[in-house]
Structures are given as structure tokens and as C-alpha cells.
Design a protein around this motif. Structure first.
Motif, PDB file in Angstrom:
ATOM      1  N   LYS A 173      20.076 -31.904 -11.950  1.00  0.00           N
ATOM      2  CA  LYS A 173      20.707 -31.186 -10.833  1.00  0.00           C
ATOM      3  C   LYS A 173      20.705 -29.674 -11.077  1.00  0.00           C
ATOM      4  N   VAL A 174      20.865 -29.268 -12.319  1.00  0.00           N
ATOM      5  CA  VAL A 174      20.835 -27.842 -12.650  1.00  0.00           C
ATOM      6  C   VAL A 174      19.444 -27.273 -12.360  1.00  0.00           C
ATOM      7  N   VAL A 175      18.408 -27.952 -12.807  1.00  0.00           N
ATOM      8  CA  VAL A 175      17.031 -27.494 -12.579  1.00  0.00           C
ATOM      9  C   VAL A 175      16.730 -27.473 -11.083  1.00  0.00           C
ATOM     10  N   PHE A 176      17.134 -28.528 -10.381  1.00  0.00           N
ATOM     11  CA  PHE A 176      16.922 -28.598  -8.941  1.00  0.00           C
ATOM     12  C   PHE A 176      17.621 -27.435  -8.234  1.00  0.00           C
ATOM     13  N   GLY A 177      18.886 -27.229  -8.538  1.00  0.00           N
ATOM     14  CA  GLY A 177      19.642 -26.128  -7.934  1.00  0.00           C
ATOM     15  C   GLY A 177      19.046 -24.776  -8.271  1.00  0.00           C
ATOM     16  N   PHE A 178      18.604 -24.607  -9.499  1.00  0.00           N
ATOM     17  CA  PHE A 178      17.982 -23.352  -9.921  1.00  0.00           C
ATOM     18  C   PHE A 178      16.767 -23.020  -9.068  1.00  0.00           C
ATOM     19  N   PHE A 179      15.873 -23.989  -8.893  1.00  0.00           N
ATOM     20  CA  PHE A 179      14.655 -23.714  -8.136  1.00  0.00           C
ATOM     21  C   PHE A 179      14.924 -23.550  -6.642  1.00  0.00           C
ATOM     22  N   VAL A 180      15.885 -24.282  -6.103  1.00  0.00           N
ATOM     23  CA  VAL A 180      16.228 -24.112  -4.684  1.00  0.00           C
ATOM     24  C   VAL A 180      16.773 -22.705  -4.452  1.00  0.00           C
ATOM     25  N   LEU A 181      17.684 -22.271  -5.313  1.00  0.00           N
ATOM     26  CA  LEU A 181      18.254 -20.928  -5.155  1.00  0.00           C
ATOM     27  C   LEU A 181      17.239 -19.827  -5.463  1.00  0.00           C
ATOM     28  N   ALA A 211       5.149 -15.198  -5.862  1.00  0.00           N
ATOM     29  CA  ALA A 211       6.181 -15.863  -6.669  1.00  0.00           C
ATOM     30  C   ALA A 211       6.998 -16.810  -5.800  1.00  0.00           C
ATOM     31  N   ALA A 212       7.320 -16.384  -4.585  1.00  0.00           N
ATOM     32  CA  ALA A 212       8.068 -17.246  -3.669  1.00  0.00           C
ATOM     33  C   ALA A 212       7.265 -18.506  -3.329  1.00  0.00           C
ATOM     34  N   VAL A 213       5.952 -18.350  -3.148  1.00  0.00           N
ATOM     35  CA  VAL A 213       5.096 -19.510  -2.872  1.00  0.00           C
ATOM     36  C   VAL A 213       5.134 -20.491  -4.041  1.00  0.00           C
ATOM     37  N   VAL A 214       4.947 -19.986  -5.245  1.00  0.00           N
ATOM     38  CA  VAL A 214       4.910 -20.854  -6.439  1.00  0.00           C
ATOM     39  C   VAL A 214       6.250 -21.554  -6.645  1.00  0.00           C
ATOM     40  N   VAL A 215       7.351 -20.821  -6.542  1.00  0.00           N
ATOM     41  CA  VAL A 215       8.674 -21.422  -6.761  1.00  0.00           C
ATOM     42  C   VAL A 215       8.987 -22.436  -5.669  1.00  0.00           C
ATOM     43  N   ASN A 216       8.584 -22.172  -4.436  1.00  0.00           N
ATOM     44  CA  ASN A 216       8.796 -23.142  -3.361  1.00  0.00           C
ATOM     45  C   ASN A 216       7.988 -24.414  -3.596  1.00  0.00           C
ATOM     46  N   ILE A 217       6.780 -24.282  -4.105  1.00  0.00           N
ATOM     47  CA  ILE A 217       5.982 -25.471  -4.424  1.00  0.00           C
ATOM     48  C   ILE A 217       6.655 -26.279  -5.523  1.00  0.00           C
ATOM     49  N   ILE A 218       7.178 -25.610  -6.542  1.00  0.00           N
ATOM     50  CA  ILE A 218       7.897 -26.308  -7.619  1.00  0.00           C
ATOM     51  C   ILE A 218       9.131 -27.005  -7.057  1.00  0.00           C
ATOM     52  N   ALA A 219       9.892 -26.320  -6.202  1.00  0.00           N
ATOM     53  CA  ALA A 219      11.083 -26.921  -5.598  1.00  0.00           C
ATOM     54  C   ALA A 219      10.706 -28.145  -4.765  1.00  0.00           C
ATOM     55  N   THR A 220       9.587 -28.070  -4.067  1.00  0.00           N
ATOM     56  CA  THR A 220       9.130 -29.214  -3.265  1.00  0.00           C
ATOM     57  C   THR A 220       8.808 -30.394  -4.162  1.00  0.00           C
ATOM     58  N   ILE A 221       8.117 -30.155  -5.237  1.00  0.00           N
ATOM     59  CA  ILE A 221       7.764 -31.230  -6.174  1.00  0.00           C
ATOM     60  C   ILE A 221       9.023 -31.884  -6.738  1.00  0.00           C
ATOM     61  N   LEU A 222      10.036 -31.075  -7.067  1.00  0.00           N
ATOM     62  CA  LEU A 222      11.284 -31.629  -7.606  1.00  0.00           C
ATOM     63  C   LEU A 222      12.016 -32.502  -6.593  1.00  0.00           C
ATOM     64  N   LYS A 223      11.786 -32.298  -5.320  1.00  0.00           N
ATOM     65  CA  LYS A 223      12.486 -33.049  -4.279  1.00  0.00           C
ATOM     66  C   LYS A 223      11.831 -34.383  -3.957  1.00  0.00           C
ATOM     67  N   LEU A 280      14.484 -19.122   6.620  1.00  0.00           N
ATOM     68  CA  LEU A 280      15.408 -19.968   7.380  1.00  0.00           C
ATOM     69  C   LEU A 280      15.428 -21.384   6.811  1.00  0.00           C
ATOM     70  N   ALA A 281      14.254 -21.936   6.509  1.00  0.00           N
ATOM     71  CA  ALA A 281      14.187 -23.274   5.908  1.00  0.00           C
ATOM     72  C   ALA A 281      14.858 -23.289   4.536  1.00  0.00           C
ATOM     73  N   ASN A 282      14.678 -22.232   3.757  1.00  0.00           N
ATOM     74  CA  ASN A 282      15.327 -22.153   2.443  1.00  0.00           C
ATOM     75  C   ASN A 282      16.846 -22.066   2.576  1.00  0.00           C
ATOM     76  N   ILE A 283      17.326 -21.338   3.573  1.00  0.00           N
ATOM     77  CA  ILE A 283      18.780 -21.249   3.793  1.00  0.00           C
ATOM     78  C   ILE A 283      19.341 -22.625   4.153  1.00  0.00           C
ATOM     79  N   VAL A 284      18.632 -23.359   5.006  1.00  0.00           N
ATOM     80  CA  VAL A 284      19.066 -24.725   5.353  1.00  0.00           C
ATOM     81  C   VAL A 284      19.110 -25.572   4.093  1.00  0.00           C
ATOM     82  N   SER A 285      18.134 -25.438   3.227  1.00  0.00           N
ATOM     83  CA  SER A 285      18.101 -26.206   1.988  1.00  0.00           C
ATOM     84  C   SER A 285      19.282 -25.874   1.081  1.00  0.00           C
ATOM     85  N   VAL A 286      19.616 -24.596   0.985  1.00  0.00           N
ATOM     86  CA  VAL A 286      20.764 -24.184   0.167  1.00  0.00           C
ATOM     87  C   VAL A 286      22.060 -24.729   0.764  1.00  0.00           C
TER      88      VAL A 286
END
Length: 128
Positions: free
Chosen positions: A5-13, A40-52, A109-115
Motif C-alpha cells: 500500500k505504501v508503494v502504491f500510494g507513493f506512485f499514485v501521488l 517522468a510523469a509518463v514513466v511514473v504513470n505507467i508504473i502506477a498503472t502496472i501496480l493497479k 484530472l484522472a490523477n486527481i480522481v485516482s488520489v
């Protein structure tokens, strides 16, 4: 404490904050938007997607949907940036830059909804 959950929250934020940092500034001024921050935003979003992908709950499905939307929007923004700087001989003007930033704003906007979903999920977990 659940490390997953910490890793997931980290990448989402981190995805949301990188995206916010990129779109902050005058929408048509290329000097206000750092291309490295976009990538960097593209790469981190891809990582966050994989974690989900592992979550099988309804909330997990909505998390995945928001992450996919943000990733697609950011990839489109990066491709647009590449198009206007590498393929099209015209320089990156205000119109082109506003196209890139508009796509990134959609991802924000999609990232805000996710947070918000993450906060709701966390609040509901504490009640049980």
C-alpha cells in the motif's frame, strides 16, 4: 504497515504531483513546461498503472481505469510534443504547446480522481 500500500500510494501521488508540476505555468509558453518532467510523469504513470493490475475489487477496477486514462493522455501529450519538435519543421509555438498541456491537464484530472479514490479507500479501511 503494508509495504504494498505504501508503494502504491507513493506512485499514485508521485504521478499526480509530476503531472501537476508539468502543467503549472502559462499554457502556451514552452519555457514554463519541462519536457523531462513530462516524460517522468509518463514513466511514473505507467508504473502506477502496472501496480493497479493486481487489485480485483471494484475500487481497484476504477483505480485502473483512471490510471489508464492518465497514461493514455500523457503518452498522447508526449507524442504531440515529439511531433511538434521533431517531425513538424515548425517551432513549438503557443498553439502547439497548448495542445500538449491540454492533454496533460486531462491526465491531471484522472490523477486527481485516482488520489481522491485512494483517500476514500483509506478512510473506509480505517472504519472497519
Amino acid at each position: 504497515m503494508n509495504l504494498e500500500k505504501v508503494v502504491f500510494g507513493f506512485f499514485v501521488l508521485l504521478a499526480a504531483t509530476l503531472n501537476f508540476g508539468y502543467v503549472t505555468g502559462d499554457i502556451g509558453n514552452p519555457e514554463h513546461h519541462n519536457v523531462i518532467e513530462l516524460y517522468a510523469a509518463v514513466v511514473v504513470n505507467i508504473i502506477a498503472t502496472i501496480l493497479k493490475f493486481g487489485d480485483r475489487t471494484q475500487m481497484g477496477a476504477i483505480h485502473l481505469a483512471t490510471s489508464l486514462v492518465a497514461t493514455i493522455q500523457l503518452i498522447a501529450a508526449a507524442v504531440t510534443w515529439i511531433w511538434f519538435t521533431q517531425v513538424d519543421p515548425v517551432t513549438l509555438d503557443a498553439h502547439a504547446m497548448s495542445s500538449v498541456v491540454s492533454l496533460a491537464l486531462g491526465a491531471l484530472l484522472a490523477n486527481i480522481v485516482s488520489v481522491v479514490l485512494m483517500v476514500i479507500e483509506t478512510a473506509n479501511f480505517r472504519r472497519h
